[in-house]
Design a protein around this motif. Structure first.
Motif, short mmCIF file in Angstrom:
data_model
loop_
_atom_site.label_atom_id
_atom_site.label_comp_id
_atom_site.label_asym_id
_atom_site.label_seq_id
_atom_site.Cartn_x
_atom_site.Cartn_y
_atom_site.Cartn_z
N PHE A 1 4.54 0.73 7.07
CA PHE A 1 3.59 -0.26 6.56
C PHE A 1 4.36 -1.51 6.16
N VAL A 2 3.66 -2.62 6.17
CA VAL A 2 4.29 -3.90 5.86
C VAL A 2 3.87 -4.35 4.46
N TYR A 3 4.88 -4.76 3.71
CA TYR A 3 4.65 -5.37 2.40
C TYR A 3 5.64 -6.50 2.24
N ASP A 4 5.15 -7.66 1.92
CA ASP A 4 6.00 -8.83 1.69
C ASP A 4 6.96 -9.07 2.86
N THR A 5 6.41 -9.02 4.06
CA THR A 5 7.09 -9.23 5.35
C THR A 5 8.16 -8.17 5.68
N ASN A 6 8.28 -7.13 4.90
CA ASN A 6 9.21 -6.04 5.16
C ASN A 6 8.43 -4.80 5.57
N THR A 7 9.04 -3.97 6.41
CA THR A 7 8.38 -2.74 6.85
C THR A 7 9.05 -1.55 6.16
N PHE A 8 8.20 -0.69 5.60
CA PHE A 8 8.65 0.48 4.86
C PHE A 8 8.11 1.74 5.51
N SER A 9 8.79 2.83 5.30
CA SER A 9 8.43 4.11 5.89
C SER A 9 7.14 4.67 5.28
N LEU A 10 6.39 5.38 6.12
CA LEU A 10 5.22 6.14 5.67
C LEU A 10 5.44 7.63 5.92
N SER A 11 6.70 8.05 6.06
CA SER A 11 6.98 9.47 6.24
C SER A 11 6.49 10.23 5.01
N LEU A 12 6.37 11.54 5.13
CA LEU A 12 5.94 12.34 3.98
C LEU A 12 6.90 12.17 2.81
N SER A 13 8.18 12.10 3.11
CA SER A 13 9.17 11.91 2.06
C SER A 13 8.98 10.55 1.38
N ALA A 14 8.77 9.53 2.17
CA ALA A 14 8.57 8.19 1.60
C ALA A 14 7.29 8.14 0.77
N GLN A 15 6.22 8.77 1.29
CA GLN A 15 4.98 8.78 0.52
C GLN A 15 5.19 9.47 -0.83
N SER A 16 5.96 10.53 -0.83
CA SER A 16 6.27 11.21 -2.08
C SER A 16 7.03 10.28 -3.01
N ASN A 17 7.98 9.52 -2.45
CA ASN A 17 8.74 8.57 -3.27
C ASN A 17 7.83 7.49 -3.86
N TRP A 18 6.92 6.95 -3.04
CA TRP A 18 6.03 5.88 -3.52
C TRP A 18 5.12 6.43 -4.62
N ASN A 19 4.65 7.66 -4.46
CA ASN A 19 3.80 8.27 -5.48
C ASN A 19 4.58 8.56 -6.76
N THR A 20 5.85 8.95 -6.61
CA THR A 20 6.69 9.18 -7.78
C THR A 20 6.90 7.87 -8.54
N LEU A 21 7.19 6.80 -7.80
CA LEU A 21 7.34 5.50 -8.45
C LEU A 21 6.08 5.13 -9.23
N LYS A 22 4.95 5.30 -8.57
CA LYS A 22 3.66 4.94 -9.18
C LYS A 22 3.35 5.82 -10.38
N GLY A 23 3.61 7.10 -10.27
CA GLY A 23 3.25 8.03 -11.33
C GLY A 23 4.23 8.07 -12.50
N SER A 24 5.45 7.61 -12.26
CA SER A 24 6.48 7.67 -13.31
C SER A 24 7.07 6.29 -13.55
N GLU A 25 6.25 5.31 -13.47
CA GLU A 25 6.69 3.91 -13.56
C GLU A 25 7.58 3.66 -14.78
N ALA A 26 7.21 4.24 -15.91
CA ALA A 26 7.95 4.00 -17.15
C ALA A 26 9.34 4.63 -17.14
N ASP A 27 9.58 5.55 -16.23
CA ASP A 27 10.87 6.26 -16.19
C ASP A 27 11.95 5.52 -15.39
N PHE A 28 11.60 4.41 -14.79
CA PHE A 28 12.56 3.69 -13.95
C PHE A 28 13.02 2.41 -14.62
N THR A 29 14.22 1.98 -14.26
CA THR A 29 14.73 0.69 -14.69
C THR A 29 14.35 -0.31 -13.61
N TRP A 30 13.63 -1.31 -13.98
CA TRP A 30 13.08 -2.27 -13.02
C TRP A 30 13.92 -3.53 -13.01
#
Length: 158
Positions: free
Chosen positions: A69-98
């Motif tokens: 998928f494309v976001y901000d002119t860059n293409t990112f993976s939609l593999s199952l692993s990547a989807q898991s990563n995107w959901n982890t980012l979304k669900g644990s937003e407070a746990d990451f250093t931004w």
């Protein structure tokens, strides 16, 4: 083209047949043991044909996911692993250093600010949903079809 001998062999392995001539002509088939009517074989052929068509739709859906998928002119993976990563980012937003560094599909690096996380995640979700919804719609058409011609008329233009 329908091959009655092949269908009998795949769907009715307990039925023994021989065929002199064209295997698409039911009248050329001799039943050595067991029997299957032409109507049953025609129905089974349509069901097998639907399965093949649905399988090709599934393959196309997988291919579309592999494009990412494309976001901000860059293409990112939609593999199952990547989807898991995107959901982890979304669900644990407070746990990451931004901001966080995420990989692009071509092994590049993209710096994702926390303020862009929602839009990034929605871009991934929406792209996947488009592929899944399109495939599901096509498969529903295939499953509703009652003839080979109707099945052949369904084209996956995604």
């Amino acid at each position: 083209m329908i091959n009655y001998v092949k269908i009998i062999g795949e769907v009715h392995p307990d039925v023994s047949v021989s065929c002199l001539g064209d295997t698409s002509d039911y009248n050329n088939i001799t039943f050595n043991s067991g029997y299957v009517s032409k109507a049953d074989l025609d129905s089974e052929y349509i069901n097998c044909y639907k399965k093949e068509k649905n399988h090709s739709i599934d393959q196309k859906t997988g291919y579309l996911f592999s494009l990412g998928f494309v976001y901000d002119t860059n293409t990112f993976s939609l593999s199952l692993s990547a989807q898991s990563n995107w959901n982890t980012l979304k669900g644990s937003e407070a746990d990451f250093t931004w901001p966080v560094s995420v990989s692009t599909i071509d092994d590049g690096e993209y710096i994702l600010p926390q303020t862009s996380l929602q839009a990034f995640w929605e871009a991934a979700r929406d792209e996947g949903k488009v592929h899944l919804d399109g495939g599901r719609s096509l498969k529903q058409q295939v499953n509703a079809a009652t003839t080979i011609a109707e099945i052949d008329a369904i084209v996956d233009n995604r």
